[in-house]
Design an enzyme around this catalytic site. Structure first.
Site, PDB file in Angstrom:
ATOM      1  N   SER A 142     -12.113  -5.555  -0.082  1.00 50.89           N
ATOM      2  CA  SER A 142     -11.575  -6.291  -1.236  1.00 50.89           C
ATOM      3  C   SER A 142     -12.509  -7.472  -1.458  1.00 50.89           C
ATOM      4  CB  SER A 142     -10.174  -6.803  -0.896  1.00 50.89           C
ATOM      5  OG  SER A 142      -9.780  -7.814  -1.798  1.00 50.89           O
ATOM      6  N   TYR A 155      -4.472 -10.660   4.979  1.00 54.95           N
ATOM      7  CA  TYR A 155      -5.263  -9.731   4.163  1.00 54.95           C
ATOM      8  C   TYR A 155      -6.755 -10.097   4.260  1.00 54.95           C
ATOM      9  CZ  TYR A 155      -6.180  -6.729   0.065  1.00 54.95           C
ATOM     10  OH  TYR A 155      -6.631  -5.744  -0.794  1.00 54.95           O
TER      11      TYR A 155
HETATM   12  P1  NAI Z   1      -1.434   1.287  -3.692  1.00 52.10           P
HETATM   13  O1  NAI Z   1      -0.294   0.605  -3.012  1.00 52.10           O
HETATM   14  O2  NAI Z   1      -1.250   1.742  -5.082  1.00 52.10           O
HETATM   15  O3  NAI Z   1      -1.921   2.514  -2.803  1.00 52.10           O
HETATM   16  C1  NAI Z   1      -2.058   2.407  -1.404  1.00 52.10           C
HETATM   17  C2  NAI Z   1      -1.792   3.762  -0.768  1.00 52.10           C
HETATM   18  O4  NAI Z   1      -1.963   3.630   0.652  1.00 52.10           O
HETATM   19  C3  NAI Z   1      -0.348   4.252  -0.997  1.00 52.10           C
HETATM   20  O5  NAI Z   1      -0.365   5.590  -1.443  1.00 52.10           O
HETATM   21  C4  NAI Z   1       0.293   4.126   0.372  1.00 52.10           C
HETATM   22  O6  NAI Z   1       1.293   5.115   0.604  1.00 52.10           O
HETATM   23  C5  NAI Z   1      -0.900   4.324   1.286  1.00 52.10           C
HETATM   24  N1  NAI Z   1      -0.676   3.763   2.626  1.00 52.10           N
HETATM   25  C6  NAI Z   1      -0.107   2.586   2.953  1.00 52.10           C
HETATM   26  N2  NAI Z   1      -0.023   2.472   4.289  1.00 52.10           N
HETATM   27  C7  NAI Z   1      -0.558   3.599   4.811  1.00 52.10           C
HETATM   28  C8  NAI Z   1      -0.748   4.082   6.134  1.00 52.10           C
HETATM   29  N3  NAI Z   1      -0.348   3.374   7.195  1.00 52.10           N
HETATM   30  N4  NAI Z   1      -1.345   5.283   6.300  1.00 52.10           N
HETATM   31  C9  NAI Z   1      -1.719   6.020   5.232  1.00 52.10           C
HETATM   32  N5  NAI Z   1      -1.531   5.637   3.965  1.00 52.10           N
HETATM   33  C10 NAI Z   1      -0.975   4.434   3.755  1.00 52.10           C
HETATM   34  O7  NAI Z   1      -2.633   0.244  -3.576  1.00 52.10           O
HETATM   35  P2  NAI Z   1      -4.150   0.295  -4.079  1.00 52.10           P
HETATM   36  O8  NAI Z   1      -4.366  -0.932  -4.851  1.00 52.10           O
HETATM   37  O9  NAI Z   1      -4.485   1.595  -4.655  1.00 52.10           O
HETATM   38  O10 NAI Z   1      -4.903   0.103  -2.691  1.00 52.10           O
HETATM   39  C11 NAI Z   1      -5.974   0.925  -2.258  1.00 52.10           C
HETATM   40  C12 NAI Z   1      -6.994   0.068  -1.529  1.00 52.10           C
HETATM   41  O11 NAI Z   1      -7.603  -0.833  -2.465  1.00 52.10           O
HETATM   42  C13 NAI Z   1      -6.386  -0.816  -0.432  1.00 52.10           C
HETATM   43  O12 NAI Z   1      -7.215  -0.780   0.715  1.00 52.10           O
HETATM   44  C14 NAI Z   1      -6.377  -2.192  -1.063  1.00 52.10           C
HETATM   45  O13 NAI Z   1      -6.419  -3.225  -0.105  1.00 52.10           O
HETATM   46  C15 NAI Z   1      -7.645  -2.130  -1.897  1.00 52.10           C
HETATM   47  N6  NAI Z   1      -7.715  -3.134  -2.953  1.00 52.10           N
HETATM   48  C16 NAI Z   1      -6.821  -3.127  -3.988  1.00 52.10           C
HETATM   49  C17 NAI Z   1      -6.871  -4.102  -4.963  1.00 52.10           C
HETATM   50  C18 NAI Z   1      -5.910  -4.153  -6.121  1.00 52.10           C
HETATM   51  O14 NAI Z   1      -5.846  -5.193  -6.830  1.00 52.10           O
HETATM   52  N7  NAI Z   1      -5.153  -3.093  -6.385  1.00 52.10           N
HETATM   53  C19 NAI Z   1      -7.913  -5.169  -4.917  1.00 52.10           C
HETATM   54  C20 NAI Z   1      -8.786  -5.065  -3.795  1.00 52.10           C
HETATM   55  C21 NAI Z   1      -8.690  -4.086  -2.863  1.00 52.10           C
END
Ligand code: NAI
Length: 275
Positions: A142, A155
């Site tokens: 991130s 985080y």
């Molecule tokens: P999201 O919440 O939409 O998706 C995250 C996914 O990870 C979900 O499907 C969830 O079920 C899964 N997950 C959570 N814990 C888990 C575990 N223990 N094992 C397997 N799967 C698990 O969030 P998003 O935004 O798509 O996040 C994806 C990546 O992007 C993350 O690493 C997040 O930190 C990163 N990110 C997101 C940003 C944003 O603004 N959306 C900004 C910067 C980084």
């Protein structure tokens, strides 16, 4: 790294947000994808969408905080497709709150998913890729890893660990045929705030507001991210604000510290009013 035709891909956290968008971006290149999430239902839904685009997908439920499940994920990719060309260590959770206010349980949960999940992914897949003589690891961090904004310590710490791991690996992997990138986006709309761990409602509202302001969607980030992998970039920083602030921090650390302190004071004022 030019992705091979029909690349063999593993995506963690693929049931939502960026993970799903990465699967769909790769589906348009006719990838063979192991769609993985700890939530099997949402992973199944992503796999349906991938197949709808004419690409191949299998679903493997995997909680990235459990190393034996990550081992089983790699084995499933070997069994189904004979190996992995691209691993996307994407699964993650959001977290916010001041040091001393965030519970120790939330610290553990955040570091378990956001850092240990990526460590396990690298630990399990990198030796396989080395043995195969090629492959690429995309670690989703991130902009938090670069900017270390206030009231996000768990985080920030986890994501800065992902950055450190990726930069270390890049050196270690020199000459091996295996490469690595770290993705550092600022906010974009997904379910991460809704499902995240926030010690105050003010922090959650702040995150939601930042998401609403985003000019890029998860699909845009996924497209830019895969372009960055194909260009062989170590750091993929897709948003202009992230690139600008990271540059300011390096060029004028004092100005950046001033901004960070001012932001911390404004956030604690606002948070006090909305707690
Ligand atoms: P999201 O919440 O939409 O998706 C995250 C996914 O990870 C979900 O499907 C969830 O079920 C899964 N997950 C959570 N814990 C888990 C575990 N223990 N094992 C397997 N799967 C698990 O969030 P998003 O935004 O798509 O996040 C994806 C990546 O992007 C993350 O690493 C997040 O930190 C990163 N990110 C997101 C940003 C944003 O603004 N959306 C900004 C910067 C980084």
């Amino acid at each position: 790294m030019r992705l091979p035709s029909h690349p063999r891909v593993v995506v963690t956290g693929a049931g939502s947000g960026l993970g799903r968008a990465l699967c769909l971006e790769l589906a348009s290149r006719k990838a063979r994808i192991v769609v993985s999430d700890h939530n099997r239902e949402t992973a199944e839904e992503t796999a349906r969408l991938v197949r709808g685009r004419g690409a191949e997908a299998i679903v493997v439920a995997c909680d990235v905080t459990k190393v034996d499940e990550v081992e089983a994920l790699a084995k499933a990719a070997d069994d189904a497709f004979g190996g992995t060309d691209l691993l996307c260590n994407n699964a993650g959770i959001g977290a916010g709150g001041a040091v001393g206010e965030v519970s120790i349980a939330d610290w553990h949960k955040t570091v378990d998913v956001d850092l240990w999940g990526v460590i396990y992914g690298c630990h399990v897949f990198v030796p396989r890729m080395r043995k195969a003589g090629g492959g690429w690891v995309l670690n989703v961090a991130s902009a938090a890893a670069l900017l270390l904004a206030p009231r996000m310590a768990p985080y920030n710490v986890a994501k800065a660990g992902v950055l450190a791991l990726t930069e270390t690996l890049e050196g270690e992997l020199a000459g091996s045929g295996v490469g690595v990138s770290v993705l550092c986006p600022t906010f974009f709309p997904t379910n991460i705030i809704r499902d995240g761990l926030y010690s105050t409602s003010g922090m959650r509202k702040f995150g939601e507001k930042m998401m609403e302001r985003s000019k890029l969607t998860a699909e845009d980030v996924a497209r830019l991210c895969i372009a960055g992998v194909e260009a062989g970039d170590l750091h993929i920083v897709p948003m202009r604000d992230g690139r600008w602030l990271w540059r300011l921090k390096r060029v004028s650390p004092a100005a950046y510290r001033f901004l960070n302190r001012r932001m911390a004071m404004e956030m604690s004022k606002r948070d006090g009013a909305t707690k």
